[in-house]
Design a protein around this motif. Structure first.
Motif, PDB file in Angstrom:
ATOM      1  N   TYR A 116       0.837  -1.210   0.000  1.00 42.21           N
ATOM      2  CA  TYR A 116       0.000   0.000   0.000  1.00 42.21           C
ATOM      3  C   TYR A 116       0.868   1.256   0.000  1.00 42.21           C
ATOM      4  N   MET A 117       1.955   1.220   0.785  1.00 42.42           N
ATOM      5  CA  MET A 117       2.817   2.391   0.934  1.00 42.42           C
ATOM      6  C   MET A 117       3.714   2.603  -0.279  1.00 42.42           C
ATOM      7  N   PHE A 118       4.254   1.500  -0.820  1.00 37.55           N
ATOM      8  CA  PHE A 118       5.369   1.595  -1.766  1.00 37.55           C
ATOM      9  C   PHE A 118       5.352   0.323  -2.609  1.00 37.55           C
ATOM     10  N   PRO A 119       4.453   0.259  -3.621  1.00 35.54           N
ATOM     11  CA  PRO A 119       4.242  -0.979  -4.376  1.00 35.54           C
ATOM     12  C   PRO A 119       5.496  -1.579  -5.014  1.00 35.54           C
ATOM     13  N   LYS A 120       6.473  -0.749  -5.355  1.00 36.92           N
ATOM     14  CA  LYS A 120       7.667  -1.272  -6.027  1.00 36.92           C
ATOM     15  C   LYS A 120       8.687  -1.854  -5.052  1.00 36.92           C
ATOM     16  N   ALA A 121       8.532  -1.602  -3.765  1.00 32.66           N
ATOM     17  CA  ALA A 121       9.505  -2.069  -2.777  1.00 32.66           C
ATOM     18  C   ALA A 121       9.303  -3.549  -2.474  1.00 32.66           C
ATOM     19  N   ARG A 122      10.359  -4.173  -1.971  1.00 34.34           N
ATOM     20  CA  ARG A 122      10.294  -5.569  -1.526  1.00 34.34           C
ATOM     21  C   ARG A 122      10.358  -5.583  -0.011  1.00 34.34           C
ATOM     22  N   TYR A 123       9.497  -6.423   0.586  1.00 35.44           N
ATOM     23  CA  TYR A 123       9.465  -6.533   2.044  1.00 35.44           C
ATOM     24  C   TYR A 123      10.605  -7.426   2.519  1.00 35.44           C
ATOM     25  N   PRO A 124      11.261  -7.068   3.631  1.00 35.53           N
ATOM     26  CA  PRO A 124      11.041  -5.864   4.441  1.00 35.53           C
ATOM     27  C   PRO A 124      11.665  -4.628   3.781  1.00 35.53           C
ATOM     28  N   LEU A 125      11.077  -3.476   4.076  1.00 31.98           N
ATOM     29  CA  LEU A 125      11.595  -2.223   3.546  1.00 31.98           C
ATOM     30  C   LEU A 125      12.980  -1.969   4.130  1.00 31.98           C
ATOM     31  N   THR A 126      13.923  -1.654   3.262  1.00 34.70           N
ATOM     32  CA  THR A 126      15.296  -1.401   3.702  1.00 34.70           C
ATOM     33  C   THR A 126      15.622   0.087   3.585  1.00 34.70           C
ATOM     34  N   PRO A 127      16.593   0.553   4.356  1.00 30.71           N
ATOM     35  CA  PRO A 127      17.017   1.946   4.215  1.00 30.71           C
ATOM     36  C   PRO A 127      17.435   2.289   2.785  1.00 30.71           C
ATOM     37  N   ALA A 128      18.064   1.356   2.080  1.00 33.52           N
ATOM     38  CA  ALA A 128      18.477   1.624   0.698  1.00 33.52           C
ATOM     39  C   ALA A 128      17.262   1.863  -0.195  1.00 33.52           C
ATOM     40  N   GLN A 129      16.234   1.019  -0.085  1.00 36.21           N
ATOM     41  CA  GLN A 129      15.035   1.190  -0.918  1.00 36.21           C
ATOM     42  C   GLN A 129      14.364   2.537  -0.636  1.00 36.21           C
ATOM     43  N   LEU A 130      14.207   2.863   0.655  1.00 35.58           N
ATOM     44  CA  LEU A 130      13.516   4.094   1.018  1.00 35.58           C
ATOM     45  C   LEU A 130      14.349   5.316   0.647  1.00 35.58           C
ATOM     46  N   SER A 131      15.644   5.264   0.877  1.00 34.09           N
ATOM     47  CA  SER A 131      16.514   6.400   0.544  1.00 34.09           C
ATOM     48  C   SER A 131      16.483   6.687  -0.954  1.00 34.09           C
ATOM     49  N   GLU A 132      16.472   5.631  -1.765  1.00 36.48           N
ATOM     50  CA  GLU A 132      16.412   5.811  -3.218  1.00 36.48           C
ATOM     51  C   GLU A 132      15.096   6.475  -3.628  1.00 36.48           C
ATOM     52  N   ALA A 133      13.987   6.037  -3.024  1.00 40.87           N
ATOM     53  CA  ALA A 133      12.689   6.648  -3.333  1.00 40.87           C
ATOM     54  C   ALA A 133      12.674   8.122  -2.933  1.00 40.87           C
ATOM     55  N   ILE A 134      13.191   8.414  -1.748  1.00 39.62           N
ATOM     56  CA  ILE A 134      13.220   9.803  -1.269  1.00 39.62           C
ATOM     57  C   ILE A 134      14.040  10.672  -2.225  1.00 39.62           C
ATOM     58  N   ALA A 135      15.156  10.142  -2.700  1.00 37.92           N
ATOM     59  CA  ALA A 135      16.027  10.899  -3.609  1.00 37.92           C
ATOM     60  C   ALA A 135      15.334  11.230  -4.928  1.00 37.92           C
ATOM     61  N   GLN A 136      14.387  10.400  -5.344  1.00 42.56           N
ATOM     62  CA  GLN A 136      13.694  10.591  -6.622  1.00 42.56           C
ATOM     63  C   GLN A 136      12.389  11.369  -6.472  1.00 42.56           C
ATOM     64  N   ARG A 137      12.020  11.703  -5.243  1.00 41.29           N
ATOM     65  CA  ARG A 137      10.722  12.332  -4.986  1.00 41.29           C
ATOM     66  C   ARG A 137      10.891  13.710  -4.365  1.00 41.29           C
ATOM     67  N   SER A 138       9.774  14.381  -4.148  1.00 42.51           N
ATOM     68  CA  SER A 138       9.767  15.735  -3.586  1.00 42.51           C
ATOM     69  C   SER A 138       8.947  15.775  -2.305  1.00 42.51           C
ATOM     70  N   GLY A 139       9.256  16.756  -1.468  1.00 48.21           N
ATOM     71  CA  GLY A 139       8.414  17.039  -0.303  1.00 48.21           C
ATOM     72  C   GLY A 139       8.355  15.945   0.735  1.00 48.21           C
ATOM     73  N   SER A 140       9.380  15.119   0.855  1.00 45.33           N
ATOM     74  CA  SER A 140       9.343  14.029   1.844  1.00 45.33           C
ATOM     75  C   SER A 140       9.224  14.612   3.249  1.00 45.33           C
ATOM     76  N   THR A 141       8.164  14.214   3.932  1.00 50.39           N
ATOM     77  CA  THR A 141       7.757  14.824   5.201  1.00 50.39           C
ATOM     78  C   THR A 141       7.500  13.746   6.248  1.00 50.39           C
ATOM     79  N   VAL A 142       7.929  14.023   7.487  1.00 44.67           N
ATOM     80  CA  VAL A 142       7.594  13.149   8.602  1.00 44.67           C
ATOM     81  C   VAL A 142       6.709  13.904   9.579  1.00 44.67           C
ATOM     82  N   VAL A 143       5.861  13.144  10.270  1.00 40.25           N
ATOM     83  CA  VAL A 143       5.062  13.672  11.373  1.00 40.25           C
ATOM     84  C   VAL A 143       5.639  13.077  12.644  1.00 40.25           C
ATOM     85  N   GLU A 144       5.814  13.943  13.632  1.00 39.22           N
ATOM     86  CA  GLU A 144       6.314  13.504  14.930  1.00 39.22           C
ATOM     87  C   GLU A 144       5.273  13.785  16.008  1.00 39.22           C
ATOM     88  N   GLY A 145       5.307  12.957  17.047  1.00 38.07           N
ATOM     89  CA  GLY A 145       4.519  13.183  18.245  1.00 38.07           C
ATOM     90  C   GLY A 145       5.371  12.796  19.426  1.00 38.07           C
TER      91      GLY A 145
END
Length: 158
Positions: free
Chosen positions: A28-57
């Motif tokens: 649902y989050m990242f259809p092209k990724a393979r489970y488990p999500l790795t820092p390399a997969q996520l970092s690559e997606a972030i590098a290719q995208r815009s506006g990457s945002t986190v919510v903190e509490g």
């Protein structure tokens, strides 16, 4: 809980990789990724995208999203949306999507914000229309187990 948001930072990546709970949630989050999500997969997606945002509490990363398409004066498309399991049902996703709507308006002067949601993602299908998104297309896709799934395309005119 007091929520805040900010741009993603490199030190957030390991915690973000733990948010999707299983192959279906990662799909649902990242259809092209393979489970488990790795820092390399996520970092690559972030590098290719815009506006990457986190919510903190309370200093804890609770949610993440970005734009896989960001046309200045055109369309922004929301992607990689995920909320920590313990934070679900507490308004965190609503807060995150509203932050992304604001970002699409302010940073990209977008005319529309699009979001795609798979048919099994009940929480997303119920949330997005509450926030003003209207379905406009359904596409057939292949799920992680090669089954047919429906991808519901929704948009909001900004």
């Amino acid at each position: 809980m007091q929520l805040s948001h900010r741009p993603v930072q490199a030190q957030d990546i390991p915690a973000l990789c733990c948010l999707p709970q299983g192959p279906d949630e990662l799909f649902y989050m990242f259809p092209k990724a393979r489970y488990p999500l790795t820092p390399a997969q996520l970092s690559e997606a972030i590098a290719q995208r815009s506006g990457s945002t986190v919510v903190e509490g309370d200093g804890t990363v609770l949610a993440f999203a970005n734009f896989y398409k960001a046309e200045v004066g055109g369309i922004c498309a929301l992607g990689n949306v995920v909320v920590a399991p313990a934070a679900r049902g507490h308004g965190v996703a609503r807060y995150l999507v509203q932050c992304m709507i604001d970002l699409a308006r302010s940073q990209f002067e977008a005319r529309e914000l699009w979001v795609s949601c798979f048919n099994h993602n009940t929480a997303g299908l119920l949330l997005y229309p509450q926030l003003g998104f209207v379905p406009f297309a359904i596409e057939e896709r292949q799920g992680p187990d090669s089954t047919r799934v429906a991808l519901v395309q929704m948009k909001q005119v900004l």
